[in-house]
Design a protein around this motif. Structure first.
Motif, PDB file in Angstrom:
ATOM      1  N   ILE A   1       0.838  -1.201   0.000  1.00  9.15           N
ATOM      2  CA  ILE A   1       0.000   0.000   0.000  1.00  9.15           C
ATOM      3  C   ILE A   1       0.873   1.252   0.000  1.00  9.15           C
ATOM      4  N   MET A   2       1.960   1.224   0.757  1.00 13.84           N
ATOM      5  CA  MET A   2       2.863   2.380   0.779  1.00 13.84           C
ATOM      6  C   MET A   2       3.569   2.556  -0.559  1.00 13.84           C
ATOM      7  N   ASP A   3       3.893   1.450  -1.232  1.00 13.36           N
ATOM      8  CA  ASP A   3       4.501   1.554  -2.560  1.00 13.36           C
ATOM      9  C   ASP A   3       3.566   2.264  -3.532  1.00 13.36           C
ATOM     10  N   ILE A   4       2.283   2.009  -3.411  1.00 16.56           N
ATOM     11  CA  ILE A   4       1.304   2.628  -4.312  1.00 16.56           C
ATOM     12  C   ILE A   4       1.005   4.064  -3.889  1.00 16.56           C
ATOM     13  N   ALA A   5       0.788   4.291  -2.582  1.00 16.98           N
ATOM     14  CA  ALA A   5       0.436   5.629  -2.098  1.00 16.98           C
ATOM     15  C   ALA A   5       1.628   6.582  -2.115  1.00 16.98           C
ATOM     16  N   GLN A   6       2.818   6.070  -1.932  1.00 14.51           N
ATOM     17  CA  GLN A   6       4.071   6.814  -1.966  1.00 14.51           C
ATOM     18  C   GLN A   6       4.097   8.034  -1.038  1.00 14.51           C
ATOM     19  N   PRO A   7       4.001   7.755   0.279  1.00 11.47           N
ATOM     20  CA  PRO A   7       4.172   8.874   1.218  1.00 11.47           C
ATOM     21  C   PRO A   7       5.610   9.386   1.155  1.00 11.47           C
ATOM     22  N   GLU A   8       5.842  10.499   1.779  1.00 15.22           N
ATOM     23  CA  GLU A   8       7.146  11.174   1.704  1.00 15.22           C
ATOM     24  C   GLU A   8       8.315  10.256   2.080  1.00 15.22           C
ATOM     25  N   MET A   9       8.131   9.414   3.102  1.00 15.85           N
ATOM     26  CA  MET A   9       9.240   8.543   3.516  1.00 15.85           C
ATOM     27  C   MET A   9       9.614   7.534   2.432  1.00 15.85           C
ATOM     28  N   VAL A  10       8.640   7.059   1.662  1.00 14.47           N
ATOM     29  CA  VAL A  10       8.930   6.143   0.555  1.00 14.47           C
ATOM     30  C   VAL A  10       9.656   6.892  -0.561  1.00 14.47           C
ATOM     31  N   VAL A  11       9.187   8.083  -0.865  1.00 16.42           N
ATOM     32  CA  VAL A  11       9.832   8.897  -1.901  1.00 16.42           C
ATOM     33  C   VAL A  11      11.291   9.172  -1.533  1.00 16.42           C
ATOM     34  N   GLU A  12      11.534   9.534  -0.283  1.00 16.80           N
ATOM     35  CA  GLU A  12      12.905   9.802   0.170  1.00 16.80           C
ATOM     36  C   GLU A  12      13.779   8.554   0.080  1.00 16.80           C
ATOM     37  N   ALA A  13      13.234   7.416   0.487  1.00 21.01           N
ATOM     38  CA  ALA A  13      13.997   6.166   0.435  1.00 21.01           C
ATOM     39  C   ALA A  13      14.350   5.798  -1.002  1.00 21.01           C
ATOM     40  N   MET A  14      13.429   6.033  -1.915  1.00 19.83           N
ATOM     41  CA  MET A  14      13.688   5.698  -3.310  1.00 19.83           C
ATOM     42  C   MET A  14      14.677   6.673  -3.956  1.00 19.83           C
ATOM     43  N   GLN A  15      14.691   7.912  -3.474  1.00 22.75           N
ATOM     44  CA  GLN A  15      15.667   8.880  -3.970  1.00 22.75           C
ATOM     45  C   GLN A  15      17.080   8.497  -3.549  1.00 22.75           C
ATOM     46  N   ILE A  16      17.217   7.900  -2.372  1.00 26.21           N
ATOM     47  CA  ILE A  16      18.532   7.474  -1.890  1.00 26.21           C
ATOM     48  C   ILE A  16      19.135   6.439  -2.833  1.00 26.21           C
ATOM     49  N   ILE A  17      18.306   5.530  -3.325  1.00 30.28           N
ATOM     50  CA  ILE A  17      18.829   4.457  -4.179  1.00 30.28           C
ATOM     51  C   ILE A  17      18.568   4.706  -5.666  1.00 30.28           C
ATOM     52  N   ASP A  18      18.120   5.919  -5.999  1.00 30.80           N
ATOM     53  CA  ASP A  18      17.857   6.307  -7.396  1.00 30.80           C
ATOM     54  C   ASP A  18      16.850   5.389  -8.094  1.00 30.80           C
ATOM     55  N   MET A  19      15.805   4.991  -7.390  1.00 30.03           N
ATOM     56  CA  MET A  19      14.770   4.127  -7.953  1.00 30.03           C
ATOM     57  C   MET A  19      13.611   4.994  -8.424  1.00 30.03           C
ATOM     58  N   PRO A  20      13.212   4.882  -9.696  1.00 33.23           N
ATOM     59  CA  PRO A  20      12.076   5.675 -10.182  1.00 33.23           C
ATOM     60  C   PRO A  20      10.783   5.293  -9.453  1.00 33.23           C
ATOM     61  N   LEU A  21       9.958   6.267  -9.170  1.00 31.54           N
ATOM     62  CA  LEU A  21       8.728   6.015  -8.416  1.00 31.54           C
ATOM     63  C   LEU A  21       7.735   5.158  -9.183  1.00 31.54           C
ATOM     64  N   TYR A  22       7.743   5.226 -10.507  1.00 31.72           N
ATOM     65  CA  TYR A  22       6.800   4.399 -11.268  1.00 31.72           C
ATOM     66  C   TYR A  22       7.104   2.909 -11.104  1.00 31.72           C
ATOM     67  N   VAL A  23       8.365   2.572 -10.865  1.00 33.47           N
ATOM     68  CA  VAL A  23       8.718   1.177 -10.625  1.00 33.47           C
ATOM     69  C   VAL A  23       8.134   0.717  -9.290  1.00 33.47           C
ATOM     70  N   ILE A  24       8.174   1.578  -8.299  1.00 34.28           N
ATOM     71  CA  ILE A  24       7.638   1.242  -6.979  1.00 34.28           C
ATOM     72  C   ILE A  24       6.126   1.058  -7.052  1.00 34.28           C
ATOM     73  N   THR A  25       5.448   1.874  -7.853  1.00 35.53           N
ATOM     74  CA  THR A  25       4.007   1.704  -8.027  1.00 35.53           C
ATOM     75  C   THR A  25       3.705   0.322  -8.600  1.00 35.53           C
ATOM     76  N   LEU A  26       4.436  -0.061  -9.623  1.00 34.74           N
ATOM     77  CA  LEU A  26       4.244  -1.365 -10.248  1.00 34.74           C
ATOM     78  C   LEU A  26       4.521  -2.494  -9.256  1.00 34.74           C
ATOM     79  N   ILE A  27       5.579  -2.382  -8.487  1.00 32.55           N
ATOM     80  CA  ILE A  27       5.898  -3.399  -7.494  1.00 32.55           C
ATOM     81  C   ILE A  27       4.795  -3.498  -6.444  1.00 32.55           C
ATOM     82  N   GLY A  28       4.232  -2.369  -6.040  1.00 32.00           N
ATOM     83  CA  GLY A  28       3.133  -2.378  -5.078  1.00 32.00           C
ATOM     84  C   GLY A  28       1.919  -3.121  -5.614  1.00 32.00           C
ATOM     85  N   VAL A  29       1.592  -2.895  -6.874  1.00 24.93           N
ATOM     86  CA  VAL A  29       0.459  -3.604  -7.495  1.00 24.93           C
ATOM     87  C   VAL A  29       0.770  -5.097  -7.560  1.00 24.93           C
ATOM     88  N   TRP A  30       2.002  -5.442  -7.962  1.00 25.99           N
ATOM     89  CA  TRP A  30       2.387  -6.859  -8.018  1.00 25.99           C
ATOM     90  C   TRP A  30       2.320  -7.520  -6.644  1.00 25.99           C
TER      91      TRP A  30
END
Length: 122
Positions: free
Chosen positions: A12-41
């Motif tokens: 749910i957090m992967d799909i909703a992408q609260p600030e803490m998820v966005v910050e964590a993904m910025q640390i590892i240079d992961m695009p947010l659209y990939v996280i959305t897809l992983i959340g759905v999967w």
């Protein structure tokens, strides 16, 4: 059930992408659209684990969660994230393995095998 309860908040957090998820993904240079897809999967995977009738889909869900968790750990390590961020996904492998090992065994053929039986007999 324990694994599903453990993995659903992350999905749910992967799909909703609260600030803490966005910050964590910025640390590892992961695009947010990939996280959305992983959340759905992840949500689809939990549904597949809950439905034991289709054994092949169930097996793929277990494999998908293994790839997701080990991939998350690797991505955090490669991105220079904290040790906690690297280890936590690997800890989730424990209930996943337990779920896989403790799942009910079936003496009968999987659901998809009965549909193939007439074709294989020909």
């Amino acid at each position: 059930t324990l694994f599903a309860f453990a993995i659903m908040p992350g999905a749910i957090m992967d799909i909703a992408q609260p600030e803490m998820v966005v910050e964590a993904m910025q640390i590892i240079d992961m695009p947010l659209y990939v996280i959305t897809l992983i959340g759905v999967w992840k949500i689809l995977g939990v549904l597949a684990l809950a439905n034991r009738r289709f054994r092949l889909i169930n097996e793929w869900a277990y494999a998908g969660f293994f790839f997701d968790l080990t991939g998350a750990s690797f991505a955090h390590a490669a991105g220079g994230d904290t040790v906690t961020s690297i280890v936590v996904p690997l800890v989730f492998l424990i209930p996943l393995a337990g779920s896989y090992m403790l799942r009910p065994s079936t003496e009968e053929a999987p659901a998809y095998a009965s549909a193939l039986k007439p074709a294989l007999a020909a």
